[in-house]
Design a protein around this motif. Structure first.
Motif, PDB file in Angstrom:
ATOM      1  N   LEU A   1     -81.131  15.498 -12.738  1.00 38.82           N
ATOM      2  CA  LEU A   1     -80.884  16.914 -12.995  1.00 38.82           C
ATOM      3  C   LEU A   1     -79.420  17.192 -13.293  1.00 38.82           C
ATOM      4  O   LEU A   1     -79.094  18.148 -13.996  1.00 38.82           O
ATOM      5  N   SER A   2     -78.524  16.355 -12.784  1.00 39.94           N
ATOM      6  CA  SER A   2     -77.096  16.557 -13.069  1.00 39.94           C
ATOM      7  C   SER A   2     -76.768  16.248 -14.523  1.00 39.94           C
ATOM      8  O   SER A   2     -75.761  16.722 -15.055  1.00 39.94           O
ATOM      9  N   ARG A   3     -77.621  15.470 -15.183  1.00 39.63           N
ATOM     10  CA  ARG A   3     -77.384  15.137 -16.592  1.00 39.63           C
ATOM     11  C   ARG A   3     -78.052  16.123 -17.548  1.00 39.63           C
ATOM     12  O   ARG A   3     -77.813  16.059 -18.753  1.00 39.63           O
ATOM     13  N   LEU A   4     -78.895  17.024 -17.013  1.00 34.72           N
ATOM     14  CA  LEU A   4     -79.530  18.007 -17.879  1.00 34.72           C
ATOM     15  C   LEU A   4     -78.457  18.840 -18.559  1.00 34.72           C
ATOM     16  O   LEU A   4     -77.500  19.300 -17.935  1.00 34.72           O
ATOM     17  N   PHE A   5     -78.604  19.038 -19.866  1.00 35.48           N
ATOM     18  CA  PHE A   5     -77.572  19.745 -20.625  1.00 35.48           C
ATOM     19  C   PHE A   5     -78.189  20.894 -21.386  1.00 35.48           C
ATOM     20  O   PHE A   5     -79.116  20.712 -22.171  1.00 35.48           O
ATOM     21  N   ASN A   6     -77.647  22.100 -21.134  1.00 28.55           N
ATOM     22  CA  ASN A   6     -78.127  23.298 -21.817  1.00 28.55           C
ATOM     23  C   ASN A   6     -77.107  23.702 -22.878  1.00 28.55           C
ATOM     24  O   ASN A   6     -75.938  23.950 -22.575  1.00 28.55           O
ATOM     25  N   TYR A   7     -77.554  23.740 -24.138  1.00 29.00           N
ATOM     26  CA  TYR A   7     -76.672  24.088 -25.248  1.00 29.00           C
ATOM     27  C   TYR A   7     -76.849  25.565 -25.567  1.00 29.00           C
ATOM     28  O   TYR A   7     -77.877  25.971 -26.107  1.00 29.00           O
ATOM     29  N   PRO A   8     -75.839  26.400 -25.250  1.00 28.74           N
ATOM     30  CA  PRO A   8     -76.031  27.837 -25.350  1.00 28.74           C
ATOM     31  C   PRO A   8     -75.959  28.421 -26.740  1.00 28.74           C
ATOM     32  O   PRO A   8     -76.452  29.504 -26.976  1.00 28.74           O
ATOM     33  N   GLY A   9     -75.342  27.738 -27.698  1.00 31.01           N
ATOM     34  CA  GLY A   9     -75.331  28.307 -29.046  1.00 31.01           C
ATOM     35  C   GLY A   9     -74.002  28.190 -29.752  1.00 31.01           C
ATOM     36  O   GLY A   9     -73.135  27.406 -29.387  1.00 31.01           O
ATOM     37  N   PHE A  10     -73.823  29.031 -30.749  1.00 31.19           N
ATOM     38  CA  PHE A  10     -72.722  28.872 -31.693  1.00 31.19           C
ATOM     39  C   PHE A  10     -71.350  29.070 -31.058  1.00 31.19           C
ATOM     40  O   PHE A  10     -70.366  28.483 -31.498  1.00 31.19           O
ATOM     41  N   ASP A  11     -71.246  29.914 -30.037  1.00 36.12           N
ATOM     42  CA  ASP A  11     -69.938  30.230 -29.471  1.00 36.12           C
ATOM     43  C   ASP A  11     -69.381  29.126 -28.584  1.00 36.12           C
ATOM     44  O   ASP A  11     -68.269  29.237 -28.086  1.00 36.12           O
ATOM     45  N   MET A  12     -70.145  28.087 -28.372  1.00 34.31           N
ATOM     46  CA  MET A  12     -69.662  26.987 -27.543  1.00 34.31           C
ATOM     47  C   MET A  12     -68.539  26.242 -28.263  1.00 34.31           C
ATOM     48  O   MET A  12     -68.672  25.870 -29.419  1.00 34.31           O
ATOM     49  N   PRO A  13     -67.378  26.034 -27.605  1.00 30.19           N
ATOM     50  CA  PRO A  13     -66.281  25.335 -28.278  1.00 30.19           C
ATOM     51  C   PRO A  13     -66.631  23.888 -28.584  1.00 30.19           C
ATOM     52  O   PRO A  13     -67.354  23.238 -27.830  1.00 30.19           O
TER      53      PRO A  13
END
Length: 450
Positions: A204-216
């Motif tokens: 679960l610590s490796r789970l990665f949520n990509y929030p979208g375009f504003d992510m640097p």
């Protein structure tokens, strides 16, 4: 790898919904999208066939993003609850459109297959306290409990009863007095390196949520830079190559070189306060790198075009591809909301096919989309396609395309989806738009002609 994830009474999910990552379609249907994972139970046991990805369709506000958020909240609570103050409560956000349900605890459960061992872990909690928690394991035989935690009293200081399996070490059992009412036993156990908790918590610590375009876009390594450049060339963007260059700090230098910003005393005070911060930023900038985008002009000479002048689609492709690349190399579970954002349908399709064609390593991708073109391509199996839909009472439900009988492999799924064969479409009532048009046709009350 993820086998399934279930949630109820959280965000827009009232009743329990379950996302399954086990393959239920025939073996001939896009076999590259499935990974056979051996089990430890017996040498003769058949591998468990798990899907490498899942994609979620549905109308706006139907619950697609909420499902990713629920999985993210679940993982973050496991990662952080051991260190959360008591007044922080839990990340539970109950379903608010039912007076009785919102007073009840939310329930989360996940099934994993890690190194041939099957785990089932879950908990129930309200906004303040954990009510129940459980961890089961199936390694060389039937499923057996590693621990169960049950709330006995829900007063100001809740009391809990614990039941441990025979194989659990005493050091793990002795941690119960370190578990606060708003913390998880699994999270605390992982901090003390209890093997019964570490395996699940590490996944679960490796789970990665990509929030979208504003992510640097983080600065890539040289190897990643080469991959990114190749991807941009594949996408026919016109770029020649990428380079790591010194960060452009001209705006910071210009600020420090400016003696005044006019006669306004308040502006001078702001400059004086900001100067130390800008000086510190400039010092850091001299040691930082950024991506240089190199094109060729009409004479074949290299031309650097800064990131701020790159198209939104170019930057979104870089972010999405770099996210997939990095998390794949970590054997992670990747969550991407609206994967088609700013990407051409053919490019989005190619990106997903690329992920399916990568060597098997346990990484999985779950994404949401509105792009129905991918339902007509050889990208996803029917058991990989999920649909969210709102009930008349505003609750989200979730179901798989594999649940529909008589759907042929060669069917034009995208066309059938838009025709309403599988649900998950918005119900558009044109009468409301007519009301707006009628209102706009009248002059605003109390105002004359413009």
């Amino acid at each position: 790898m993820l086998i399934s994830f279930s949630v109820s009474n959280h965000l827009s999910f009232k009743e329990q919904v379950t996302l399954h990552m086990t393959a239920v379609g025939g073996p001939s249907e896009l076999p590259g999208n499935v990974r056979p994972v051996p089990l430890n139970r017996t040498s003769a046991a058949r591998p468990l066939e798990l899907l490498k990805s899942a994609i979620i369709y549905g109308a706006n506000a139907s619950g697609k993003t909420n499902l990713l958020c629920a999985l993210r909240d679940f993982a973050q609570f496991v990662r952080k609850s051991h260190d959360m103050p008591l007044e922080a409560g839990t990340p539970v956000k109950p379903f608010l459109l039912d007076k009785e349900i919102r007073r009840q605890p939310a329930v989360f459960e996940i099934e994993l297959l890690l190194s041939g061992v099957r785990y089932r872990y879950g908990f129930s909690a309200d906004e303040q306290n954990v009510h129940e928690e459980w961890l089961y394991i199936a390694d060389k035989g039937p499923e057996k409990p590693l621990f169960e935690r049950t709330m006995e009293s829900d007063g100001e200081e809740p009391r809990y009863a614990y039941r441990f399996g025979r194989s659990v070490k005493r050091s793990f059992k002795n941690l119960t007095d370190k578990v606060r009412p708003n913390a998880l036993m699994l999270s605390v156990g992982a901090q003390f390196n209890a093997p019964e908790a570490v395996a699940v918590a590490t996944f679960l610590s490796r789970l990665f949520n990509y929030p979208g375009f504003d992510m640097p876009l983080k600065v890539p390594t040289q190897t990643e830079l080469a991959f990114l450049g190749t991807m941009l060339q594949f996408a026919d963007i016109g770029l020649d190559h990428l380079e790591l260059t010194q960060r452009d700090a001209s705006d910071l230098e210009a600020f420090l070189a400016r003696e005044s910003r006019g006669s306004n005393e308040e502006t001078h005070d702001i400059d004086r306060l900001l100067r130390p911060l800008v000086q510190e930023s400039l010092k850091k900038a001299k040691d930082e790198k950024e991506i240089g985008y190199v094109y060729k002009d009409s004479q074949g000479e290299p031309v650097f075009i800064p990131e701020r002048l790159q198209s939104k689609g170019t930057m979104q492709l870089l972010r999405t591809f770099l996210t997939i690349l990095r998390q794949y190399r970590r054997n992670a579970l990747i969550l991407i909301d609206e994967i088609e954002d700013s990407l051409h349908p053919l490019l989005c399709e190619a990106l997903l096919k690329f992920f399916h064609d990568l060597p098997d390593n346990g990484s999985q991708l779950i994404c949401t989309t509105h792009n129905t073109d991918m339902l007509n391509a050889d990208v996803f199996r029917r058991d990989q396609v999920w649909i969210t839909e709102k009930t008349p009472l505003g609750a989200s439900k979730l179901y798989s395309l594999a649940e529909f009988k008589g759907v042929r492999k060669e069917a034009k799924l995208g066309k059938q989806y838009l025709e309403g064969r599988y649900g998950g479409l918005p119900i558009l009532d044109s009468r409301f738009l007519e009301k707006i048009k009628e209102a706009l046709a009248k002059p605003p009350a109390g105002e004359g002609d413009a």
